[in-house]
Design a protein around this motif. Structure first.
Motif, PDB file in Angstrom:
ATOM      1  N   GLU A 179       0.764  -0.868  -0.173  1.00 23.19           N
ATOM      2  CA  GLU A 179       0.176   0.101  -0.254  1.00 23.19           C
ATOM      3  C   GLU A 179       0.686   1.275   0.212  1.00 23.19           C
ATOM      4  O   GLU A 179       1.617   1.279   1.131  1.00 23.19           O
ATOM      5  CB  GLU A 179      -1.156  -0.214   1.446  1.00 23.19           C
ATOM      6  CG  GLU A 179      -2.442   0.881   1.007  1.00 23.19           C
ATOM      7  CD  GLU A 179      -2.466   0.482   1.913  1.00 23.19           C
ATOM      8  OE1 GLU A 179      -3.640   1.854   2.618  1.00 23.19           O
ATOM      9  OE2 GLU A 179      -2.728   0.410   3.034  1.00 23.19           O
ATOM     10  N   PHE A 204       1.111   5.436   0.853  1.00 23.55           N
ATOM     11  CA  PHE A 204       0.711   6.950   1.226  1.00 23.55           C
ATOM     12  C   PHE A 204       1.155   8.161   0.720  1.00 23.55           C
ATOM     13  O   PHE A 204       2.855   7.770   0.294  1.00 23.55           O
ATOM     14  CB  PHE A 204       0.949   7.018   2.151  1.00 23.55           C
ATOM     15  CG  PHE A 204      -0.040   5.773   3.037  1.00 23.55           C
ATOM     16  CD1 PHE A 204      -0.826   5.824   3.144  1.00 23.55           C
ATOM     17  CD2 PHE A 204       0.763   4.620   3.538  1.00 23.55           C
ATOM     18  CE1 PHE A 204      -2.458   4.621   4.322  1.00 23.55           C
ATOM     19  CE2 PHE A 204       0.109   3.173   4.065  1.00 23.55           C
ATOM     20  CZ  PHE A 204      -1.434   3.478   4.592  1.00 23.55           C
ATOM     21  N   ALA A 209       2.779  11.716   2.286  1.00 25.32           N
ATOM     22  CA  ALA A 209       3.266  12.563   3.255  1.00 25.32           C
ATOM     23  C   ALA A 209       3.947  13.569   2.899  1.00 25.32           C
ATOM     24  O   ALA A 209       5.470  13.996   2.524  1.00 25.32           O
ATOM     25  CB  ALA A 209       4.126  11.759   3.997  1.00 25.32           C
ATOM     26  N   LEU A 245       0.755  12.996   8.147  1.00 24.82           N
ATOM     27  CA  LEU A 245       0.048  12.486   7.682  1.00 24.82           C
ATOM     28  C   LEU A 245      -1.256  12.278   9.021  1.00 24.82           C
ATOM     29  O   LEU A 245      -1.565  13.091   9.529  1.00 24.82           O
ATOM     30  CB  LEU A 245       0.283  11.416   8.043  1.00 24.82           C
ATOM     31  CG  LEU A 245       1.481  10.367   6.865  1.00 24.82           C
ATOM     32  CD1 LEU A 245       2.582   8.869   8.016  1.00 24.82           C
ATOM     33  CD2 LEU A 245       0.928   9.627   5.821  1.00 24.82           C
ATOM     34  N   HIS A 246      -2.497  12.190   7.978  1.00 28.48           N
ATOM     35  CA  HIS A 246      -3.581  11.811   9.175  1.00 28.48           C
ATOM     36  C   HIS A 246      -3.544  10.100   9.809  1.00 28.48           C
ATOM     37  O   HIS A 246      -3.161   9.872   9.812  1.00 28.48           O
ATOM     38  CB  HIS A 246      -4.794  11.449   7.978  1.00 28.48           C
ATOM     39  CG  HIS A 246      -4.792  12.509   7.322  1.00 28.48           C
ATOM     40  ND1 HIS A 246      -6.003  14.160   7.795  1.00 28.48           N
ATOM     41  CD2 HIS A 246      -5.159  12.838   5.466  1.00 28.48           C
ATOM     42  CE1 HIS A 246      -5.594  14.496   5.615  1.00 28.48           C
ATOM     43  NE2 HIS A 246      -5.544  14.237   5.006  1.00 28.48           N
ATOM     44  N   LYS A 267      -5.824   8.155  11.071  1.00 29.76           N
ATOM     45  CA  LYS A 267      -6.009   7.087  10.547  1.00 29.76           C
ATOM     46  C   LYS A 267      -4.625   5.988  10.208  1.00 29.76           C
ATOM     47  O   LYS A 267      -4.169   5.489  10.037  1.00 29.76           O
ATOM     48  CB  LYS A 267      -7.267   6.986   9.117  1.00 29.76           C
ATOM     49  CG  LYS A 267      -8.619   7.409  10.783  1.00 29.76           C
ATOM     50  CD  LYS A 267      -9.603   6.986   8.728  1.00 29.76           C
ATOM     51  CE  LYS A 267     -11.066   7.765  10.494  1.00 29.76           C
ATOM     52  NZ  LYS A 267     -12.080   8.078   9.218  1.00 29.76           N
ATOM     53  N   GLU A 268      -4.189   7.528   9.280  1.00 29.06           N
ATOM     54  CA  GLU A 268      -3.276   6.897   8.360  1.00 29.06           C
ATOM     55  C   GLU A 268      -1.764   6.143   9.334  1.00 29.06           C
ATOM     56  O   GLU A 268      -1.452   5.357   8.651  1.00 29.06           O
ATOM     57  CB  GLU A 268      -3.007   7.726   7.195  1.00 29.06           C
ATOM     58  CG  GLU A 268      -3.161   8.300   6.345  1.00 29.06           C
ATOM     59  CD  GLU A 268      -3.084   8.927   5.280  1.00 29.06           C
ATOM     60  OE1 GLU A 268      -4.114   8.892   3.897  1.00 29.06           O
ATOM     61  OE2 GLU A 268      -2.886  10.131   5.923  1.00 29.06           O
ATOM     62  N   LYS A 273      -2.702   3.349  10.680  1.00 36.79           N
ATOM     63  CA  LYS A 273      -2.159   2.097  10.192  1.00 36.79           C
ATOM     64  C   LYS A 273      -0.861   2.132   9.662  1.00 36.79           C
ATOM     65  O   LYS A 273      -0.699   0.577  10.101  1.00 36.79           O
ATOM     66  CB  LYS A 273      -3.062   2.438   8.714  1.00 36.79           C
ATOM     67  CG  LYS A 273      -2.629   0.807   7.686  1.00 36.79           C
ATOM     68  CD  LYS A 273      -4.187   2.455   6.775  1.00 36.79           C
ATOM     69  CE  LYS A 273      -3.796   0.150   5.657  1.00 36.79           C
ATOM     70  NZ  LYS A 273      -4.736   0.953   4.555  1.00 36.79           N
ATOM     71  N   LEU A 274      -0.402   2.729   9.856  1.00 41.33           N
ATOM     72  CA  LEU A 274       1.119   2.436   9.834  1.00 41.33           C
ATOM     73  C   LEU A 274       2.246   1.837  10.935  1.00 41.33           C
ATOM     74  O   LEU A 274       2.575   1.000  10.336  1.00 41.33           O
ATOM     75  CB  LEU A 274       1.903   4.168   9.400  1.00 41.33           C
ATOM     76  CG  LEU A 274       1.695   3.563   7.735  1.00 41.33           C
ATOM     77  CD1 LEU A 274       2.597   5.533   7.929  1.00 41.33           C
ATOM     78  CD2 LEU A 274       2.577   2.824   6.537  1.00 41.33           C
ATOM     79  N   LYS A 312       6.239   9.976  -1.054  1.00 42.66           N
ATOM     80  CA  LYS A 312       5.668   8.522  -1.713  1.00 42.66           C
ATOM     81  C   LYS A 312       6.345   7.763  -0.411  1.00 42.66           C
ATOM     82  O   LYS A 312       7.261   7.018  -1.148  1.00 42.66           O
ATOM     83  CB  LYS A 312       5.170   8.524  -2.688  1.00 42.66           C
ATOM     84  CG  LYS A 312       4.336   7.223  -3.109  1.00 42.66           C
ATOM     85  CD  LYS A 312       4.363   6.905  -4.376  1.00 42.66           C
ATOM     86  CE  LYS A 312       2.985   8.021  -5.026  1.00 42.66           C
ATOM     87  NZ  LYS A 312       3.056   7.623  -6.680  1.00 42.66           N
TER      88      LYS A 312
END
Length: 149
Positions: free
Chosen positions: A18, A20, A22, A81-82, A84-85, A88-89, A116
């Motif tokens: 996945e 993201f 940032a 980052l948000h 939620k992100e 998750k990370l 990225k």
């Protein structure tokens, strides 16, 4: 989108699970060095400290014109980052066999430096061989199609 540095080794060494986007907290001399494309992320990785995500081991060369206010080339840089992100990370970083690496650094349309990052899983030796075999077959196929025309 102006790409500054790309981690080409990551796409060969890992399966990308996945991705993201940032933001990064940078000093002014770091931004100026990035504009000159003086960055290396081939050995960089992402860690978690106190609920925050940090980019480690990324080399941004010192800016020549910045005398006293120059930066350390391999300092830790905080990623934005948000929530939620981030959660998750953090969950993925603590999982065995999973890591997070940067894939590229670029300036977006607004002129902001972004990175990225991706959640990745390491490839085995036979997976790397299959990747090489596939790449060589694609080259051979394009070479044959050019010769037939």
């Amino acid at each position: 989108m102006e790409v500054i540095a790309e981690n080409r080794k990551a796409r060969f060494e890992y399966f990308i699970l996945e991705e993201f986007e940032a933001g990064m907290i940078l000093l002014s001399s770091e931004v100026k060095s990035l504009r000159e494309r003086k960055a290396n992320i081939s050995d960089a990785y992402v860690t978690e400290k106190k609920g925050e995500i940090w980019l480690n081991n990324m080399h941004i060369a010192e800016y020549k014109a910045a005398n006293q206010k120059n930066h350390k080339p391999k300092r830790e840089r905080k990623l934005l980052l948000h929530k939620k992100e981030i959660n998750k990370l953090i969950g993925q970083i603590k999982t065995s066999g999973i890591t997070v690496v940067p894939l590229s650094i670029y300036f977006n349309d607004k002129g902001l430096a972004k990175t990225k990052i991706a959640i990745v899983k390491g490839k085995k030796l036979y997976d790397k061989r299959a990747t090489i075999k596939q790449r060589e077959w694609e080259r051979e196929k394009s070479r044959l199609s050019k010769n037939n025309l």
